[in-house]
Design a protein around this motif. Structure first.
Motif, PDB file in Angstrom:
ATOM      1  N   ALA A 441      21.788  30.551  41.448  1.00 56.13           N
ATOM      2  CA  ALA A 441      21.329  29.902  40.223  1.00 56.13           C
ATOM      3  C   ALA A 441      21.230  28.394  40.384  1.00 56.13           C
ATOM      4  N   ALA A 442      22.118  27.806  41.187  1.00 58.56           N
ATOM      5  CA  ALA A 442      22.159  26.348  41.298  1.00 58.56           C
ATOM      6  C   ALA A 442      21.232  25.813  42.377  1.00 58.56           C
ATOM      7  N   VAL A 443      20.990  26.570  43.430  1.00 58.51           N
ATOM      8  CA  VAL A 443      20.073  26.122  44.486  1.00 58.51           C
ATOM      9  C   VAL A 443      18.646  26.400  44.019  1.00 58.51           C
ATOM     10  N   PRO A 444      17.775  25.396  43.928  1.00 59.34           N
ATOM     11  CA  PRO A 444      16.407  25.619  43.428  1.00 59.34           C
ATOM     12  C   PRO A 444      15.650  26.637  44.266  1.00 59.34           C
ATOM     13  N   GLN A 445      14.719  27.293  43.626  1.00 65.99           N
ATOM     14  CA  GLN A 445      13.952  28.342  44.300  1.00 65.99           C
ATOM     15  C   GLN A 445      13.164  27.829  45.508  1.00 65.99           C
ATOM     16  N   PRO A 446      12.518  26.632  45.455  1.00 65.44           N
ATOM     17  CA  PRO A 446      11.813  26.156  46.665  1.00 65.44           C
ATOM     18  C   PRO A 446      12.736  26.007  47.865  1.00 65.44           C
ATOM     19  N   ILE A 447      13.985  25.615  47.642  1.00 66.04           N
ATOM     20  CA  ILE A 447      14.932  25.487  48.753  1.00 66.04           C
ATOM     21  C   ILE A 447      15.261  26.864  49.312  1.00 66.04           C
ATOM     22  N   ARG A 448      15.487  27.845  48.433  1.00 61.55           N
ATOM     23  CA  ARG A 448      15.812  29.196  48.896  1.00 61.55           C
ATOM     24  C   ARG A 448      14.652  29.815  49.668  1.00 61.55           C
ATOM     25  N   ARG A 475      35.348  27.555  43.107  1.00 62.89           N
ATOM     26  CA  ARG A 475      34.941  28.025  41.784  1.00 62.89           C
ATOM     27  C   ARG A 475      33.476  27.645  41.535  1.00 62.89           C
ATOM     28  N   THR A 476      32.694  28.613  41.123  1.00 67.86           N
ATOM     29  CA  THR A 476      31.266  28.403  40.900  1.00 67.86           C
ATOM     30  C   THR A 476      31.039  27.482  39.707  1.00 67.86           C
ATOM     31  N   GLU A 477      30.149  26.528  39.874  1.00 72.99           N
ATOM     32  CA  GLU A 477      29.831  25.610  38.782  1.00 72.99           C
ATOM     33  C   GLU A 477      28.703  26.185  37.942  1.00 72.99           C
ATOM     34  N   THR A 478      28.851  26.072  36.642  1.00 73.60           N
ATOM     35  CA  THR A 478      27.841  26.574  35.717  1.00 73.60           C
ATOM     36  C   THR A 478      26.798  25.488  35.492  1.00 73.60           C
ATOM     37  N   VAL A 479      25.567  25.781  35.850  1.00 77.68           N
ATOM     38  CA  VAL A 479      24.492  24.806  35.706  1.00 77.68           C
ATOM     39  C   VAL A 479      23.497  25.222  34.632  1.00 77.68           C
ATOM     40  N   THR A 480      23.514  26.474  34.208  1.00 78.00           N
ATOM     41  CA  THR A 480      22.563  26.970  33.216  1.00 78.00           C
ATOM     42  C   THR A 480      23.228  27.085  31.852  1.00 78.00           C
ATOM     43  N   ARG A 481      22.411  27.019  30.837  1.00 82.44           N
ATOM     44  CA  ARG A 481      22.913  27.194  29.469  1.00 82.44           C
ATOM     45  C   ARG A 481      23.223  28.660  29.181  1.00 82.44           C
ATOM     46  N   PHE A 482      22.515  29.543  29.828  1.00 85.43           N
ATOM     47  CA  PHE A 482      22.702  30.964  29.610  1.00 85.43           C
ATOM     48  C   PHE A 482      22.277  31.687  30.878  1.00 85.43           C
ATOM     49  N   THR A 483      22.735  32.928  31.003  1.00 85.53           N
ATOM     50  CA  THR A 483      22.354  33.770  32.136  1.00 85.53           C
ATOM     51  C   THR A 483      21.613  34.992  31.612  1.00 85.53           C
ATOM     52  N   ARG A 484      21.015  35.729  32.534  1.00 84.98           N
ATOM     53  CA  ARG A 484      20.293  36.937  32.142  1.00 84.98           C
ATOM     54  C   ARG A 484      21.222  37.948  31.493  1.00 84.98           C
ATOM     55  N   SER A 485      22.435  38.071  32.038  1.00 80.06           N
ATOM     56  CA  SER A 485      23.381  39.029  31.466  1.00 80.06           C
ATOM     57  C   SER A 485      23.794  38.625  30.061  1.00 80.06           C
ATOM     58  N   GLN A 486      23.884  37.304  29.808  1.00 72.99           N
ATOM     59  CA  GLN A 486      24.246  36.865  28.464  1.00 72.99           C
ATOM     60  C   GLN A 486      23.153  37.197  27.458  1.00 72.99           C
ATOM     61  N   ILE A 487      21.899  37.092  27.869  1.00 71.16           N
ATOM     62  CA  ILE A 487      20.801  37.458  26.979  1.00 71.16           C
ATOM     63  C   ILE A 487      20.864  38.948  26.655  1.00 71.16           C
ATOM     64  N   ILE A 488      21.095  39.757  27.687  1.00 68.59           N
ATOM     65  CA  ILE A 488      21.194  41.203  27.472  1.00 68.59           C
ATOM     66  C   ILE A 488      22.377  41.514  26.552  1.00 68.59           C
ATOM     67  N   GLN A 489      23.496  40.838  26.786  1.00 65.90           N
ATOM     68  CA  GLN A 489      24.665  41.074  25.948  1.00 65.90           C
ATOM     69  C   GLN A 489      24.403  40.665  24.508  1.00 65.90           C
ATOM     70  N   LEU A 490      23.662  39.573  24.302  1.00 60.11           N
ATOM     71  CA  LEU A 490      23.359  39.141  22.939  1.00 60.11           C
ATOM     72  C   LEU A 490      22.498  40.170  22.223  1.00 60.11           C
ATOM     73  N   VAL A 491      21.486  40.686  22.922  1.00 61.41           N
ATOM     74  CA  VAL A 491      20.629  41.708  22.317  1.00 61.41           C
ATOM     75  C   VAL A 491      21.438  42.958  21.981  1.00 61.41           C
ATOM     76  N   LEU A 492      22.272  43.396  22.917  1.00 62.03           N
ATOM     77  CA  LEU A 492      23.101  44.576  22.659  1.00 62.03           C
ATOM     78  C   LEU A 492      24.105  44.323  21.545  1.00 62.03           C
ATOM     79  N   LEU A 493      24.632  43.102  21.481  1.00 64.36           N
ATOM     80  CA  LEU A 493      25.595  42.782  20.428  1.00 64.36           C
ATOM     81  C   LEU A 493      24.950  42.877  19.051  1.00 64.36           C
ATOM     82  N   ILE A 494      23.705  42.345  18.946  1.00 63.85           N
ATOM     83  CA  ILE A 494      23.012  42.431  17.664  1.00 63.85           C
ATOM     84  C   ILE A 494      22.764  43.888  17.287  1.00 63.85           C
ATOM     85  N   ALA A 495      22.350  44.688  18.273  1.00 68.76           N
ATOM     86  CA  ALA A 495      22.116  46.105  17.998  1.00 68.76           C
ATOM     87  C   ALA A 495      23.400  46.822  17.607  1.00 68.76           C
ATOM     88  N   LEU A 496      24.493  46.500  18.287  1.00 67.89           N
ATOM     89  CA  LEU A 496      25.757  47.163  17.979  1.00 67.89           C
ATOM     90  C   LEU A 496      26.290  46.756  16.605  1.00 67.89           C
TER      91      LEU A 496
END
Length: 789
Positions: A441-448, A475-496
């Motif tokens: 997540a932290a290493v930009p895609q062009p570098i990868r 310890r991994t540093e958090t560089v994003t505001r959200f992750t893909r799993s968090q989006i999925i969890q939010l959608v599931l949380l609303i449904a639940l």
């Protein structure tokens, strides 16, 4: 090409390839939204719109019936002739390739609105002129198929023709709305629907076939170069315009070297803005640079950063000119890159890191440290690119530079020398802090994409940093505001929450029902809940070979309840168990293995008990109501087989199974095989895991008895294990919402009335979750204070 009386030779093709511009993508999105709005308003709010149109028509409708007919007939004739005018315009402009798309788009739009339940409905045009607005032209104006065809051909031909034609034609088509109001008529909903369908179909066709770029203003670029003292005598196309700029090599009269001219088209601006906005939304503030309002500002920023870095003697290009050209184009001219690429030179890795240190000492970050952007000239390391370079940058961007160069130099050289050189240049603490960004997540895609195997290189660099800095974990540093799993969890949380709301809303009823509950049975349920802590502690004690005390593990399980309940999927409980074992003298690897082994046996025990009690429940109870229909089972089986086939056929997914999943499965099977050779230890682990599952089932059965329910322990066990399975899959902490809904629904499936099932389940959750959570919080604080975790 002739410019200001001079003949300039142009080598190569300036014909730009068909591209799918950002504008084309936005057009599809906007047309889809407009179509949805039209459908929604037609089905739900059409009466309100009719009333509004009638009131507006009474104000602006000042024409007499005769005048209204004349206006409507004249407008209808213009609208009837419009597609033929467009066709003639395409022929005059010699857009031969567009004629096929023109005809296909018109046919698709017309057929899309001709499909009915009985087949295709042909237009019913006639020549009855007895009514006020019933004329031949009005039949075309009010026919949604004709409007759809016009909107579709306008959309598909617009990018190929002059903007003036396009604007006038769209104005003429959209004029049917004010024309209807002026003649005191209601805008037909079917006409708006046809307009929306036609725009959407045309947008899809444009996106599929692509659109041409605009004519390149080479004459303006040549004049801009002349103002900077470079009299261009010849141009050679190096790279045609597309995802990147049009790149040309210019030969200047009286100069030893040539100049590189990069021309950025107007259609590249939208994509750049969207990428910047997406970075702002996805990444934290400290990770992103300020937004550039236009392509010109972006090009100017790159040129100015080249000048600033060039003053340090670290830039491999020099800015010649930046100019705004006609038709929205922007010119950026610079000298060719000096030196040879770093991957073709034997420059010591330490010199590369010293060059980056010089940049960082001036508070400049590069942002794109691929090997292709690093060259060597006269034993000096130089940088190029500068698209993402920043002056006065943040510490986060400086650390990102170090992480990027760690990946690049590890790929070019080797991990030990790359990390050693980084530590020599920046110090151990700085490199250790930057290595927290050695993640996908932290290493930009062009570098990868620039290295041979991004995942392996990043892992190799992280492991080497740990070895040379003598740390156990980074310890991994958090560089994003959200992750893909968090989006999925939010959608599931609303449904639940939506599903569980009817059950949670019965909490006041539960408080009232507590007055009639049998508290002795509630105490029995609380004692059964305590049995689960002893079982979990015993199984973990056996998995750890008795290296820690059983009593301490039992106390830890109380704190574990708080950690597991307050984190999704119970990951906090797993981390706490491993941490407690490490504090008890167990090595980190052994502690992790013990926790994984316990979880594996817990899953297998849970499945075995579920099969056993489901079989028993099928004999003693009506299990058919609890089992989905055969069609649902076939559908699930088909989806599962399709998913397995996809993983086996797609090379990337198959590689992930072989490199990531299979080694872990083999490791787990190996541990279970070793455990099978120790029957006594295996029996303790299985008994502890079974006590955990059966203890929860007994607690629910006691809660049902507390409210006067009458059901068998076998039935309750099946329902409890299904609820426990949902708890492990639900993204909410402790499975809140999902477990309650599953347990209440399961009990209802076995015939238990809601008056008993709802308060019994809520009491069960209080005994097994909420009371232990508050106690576990205090136990966890005590263990933290005493250094046990």
């Amino acid at each position: 090409m002739r410019v200001d009386g001079r003949e300039i030779t142009v080598s190569g093709s300036l014909l730009q390839p068909l591209t799918r511009r950002t504008n084309d993508i936005l057009r599809v999105v906007l047309s889809g939204l407009f179509l949805a709005i039209v459908i929604f308003s037609s089905l739900i709010t059409r009466n309100e719109w009719v009333a509004l149109e009638q009131s507006i028509s009474q104000i602006v409708g000042v024409l007499t019936p005769t005048q209204a007919n004349l206006v409507y007939i004249g407008y209808g004739i213009a609208l009837l002739a419009l597609p033929f005018v467009i066709l003639v315009g395409l022929i005059v402009s010699r857009q031969w390739k567009l004629l096929g798309a023109y005809g296909a788009t018109a046919a698709i739009a017309g057929l899309a609105l001709s499909v009915t339940g009985e087949g295709l409905a042909a237009p019913r045009w006639h020549f009855d002129l007895s009514e006020r607005l019933d004329s031949v032209t009005s039949q075309f104006v009010d026919d949604p198929r004709w409007i759809a065809m016009l909107a579709a051909v306008l959309t598909v031909s617009g990018p190929w023709l002059p903007a003036r034609w396009r604007r006038w034609w769209w104005t003429l088509l959209l004029a049917f709305v004010p024309v209807h109001l002026v003649i005191s008529a209601i805008v037909p909903a079917r006409s708006l629907f046809g307009l929306a369908v036609g725009w959407f179909v045309g947008a899809l066709v444009v996106l599929a076939v692509g659109t041409p770029g605009l004519e390149v203003p080479l004459d303006g670029a040549v004049r801009a170069m002349a103002r900077r003292g470079c009299i261009v005598s010849a141009l050679t196309v190096v790279r045609p315009a597309g995802a990147g700029p049009l790149q040309l090599l210019a030969t200047c009269e009286g100069h030893q070297t040539a100049a590189v001219m990069e021309l950025y088209g107007p259609h590249q601006r939208g994509g750049g803005v969207l990428r910047q906005l997406w970075s702002k939304v996805r990444l934290r503030d400290r990770e992103t640079a300020p937004l550039h309002a236009s392509m010109r500002r972006l090009v100017e920023h790159r040129a100015l950063m080249a000048i600033a870095i060039g003053q340090l003697g670290l830039a491999n290009t020099s800015t010649i000119s930046v100019a705004a050209l006609d038709r929205g184009w922007t010119l950026y001219a610079h000298t060719p890159a000096r030196g040879t690429p770093i991957n073709e030179h034997s420059m010591p890795v330490g010199r590369v890191w010293e060059a980056l240190r010089e940049l960082h000492d001036c508070q400049i970050s590069h942002g794109d440290l691929r090997s292709s952007e690093i060259t060597v000239a006269d034993d000096t390391v130089l940088f190029g690119g500068f698209d993402k370079a920043e002056y006065g940058t943040t510490d986060a961007q400086l650390r990102s530079d170090i992480a990027q160069l760690l990946v690049t130099t590890t790929d070019l050289y080797d991990a030990p020398s790359a990390v050693r050189a980084a530590i020599d240049a920046f110090g151990k603490d700085t490199v250790l802090a930057a290595s927290r960004r050695l993640t996908k997540a932290a290493v930009p895609q062009p570098i990868r994409q620039s290295v041979r195997d991004a995942g392996a290189v990043i892992s190799e660099a992280r492991d080497e940093v740990k070895r040379q800095t003598l740390v156990d974990e980074i310890r991994t540093e958090t560089v994003t505001r959200f992750t893909r799993s968090q989006i999925i969890q939010l959608v599931l949380l609303i449904a639940l929450v939506y599903v569980a709301y009817p059950f949670l809303s019965s909490v006041p009823t539960f408080v009232t029902e507590l007055r009639t509950a049998n508290w002795w049975w509630a105490l029995v349920g609380l004692a059964a809940s305590g049995l689960t802590y002893i079982g979990a502690a015993a199984s973990l004690w056996a998995c750890a070979d008795g290296l820690v005390t059983l009593r301490g593990l039992t106390v830890m399980q109380v704190a574990n309840k708080f950690a597991a309940t307050t984190t999704p999927a119970g990951v906090g409980g797993l981390a706490l168990s491993a941490r407690y074992l490490q504090k008890g003298g167990v090595s980190p690897m052994r502690a992790t293995t013990a926790v994984a082994l316990q979880q594996s046996v817990q899953v297998l025990t849970h499945i075995g008990l579920l099969i056993f009690f489901s079989t028993a429940a099928g004999v003693s109870a009506d299990l058919d109501r609890f089992v989905p229909d055969a069609a649902v089972l076939y559908l699930v089986a088909g989806l599962a087989l399709g998913l397995i086939g996809t993983f086996l056929l797609v090379p990337k997914l198959r590689r992930w199974l072989s490199t990531a999943v299979r080694p872990r499965l083999q490791e787990m099977i190996g541990h279970l095989t070793e455990l099978a050779r120790e029957p006594k230890r295996l029996a303790i682990i299985v008994a502890g895991c079974a006590a955990t599952t059966l203890g929860n089932a007994f607690a629910l059965w006691a809660a049902i008895e507390a409210f006067g329910g009458d059901t068998s322990f076998i039935t309750v066990t099946v329902v409890t294990m299904v609820g426990g399975t949902l708890a492990s899959a639900a993204p909410t902490p402790g499975g809140v919402g999902a477990v309650e809904a599953a347990l209440i629904g399961g009990l209802a499936a076995f015939g238990m009335p809601a008056a008993v099932a709802v308060p019994a389940v809520l009491l069960y959750r209080v005994l097994t979750i909420w009371l232990p959570v508050f106690a576990g919080w205090q136990v966890m604080r005590w263990m933290t204070k005493n250094g046990r975790i």
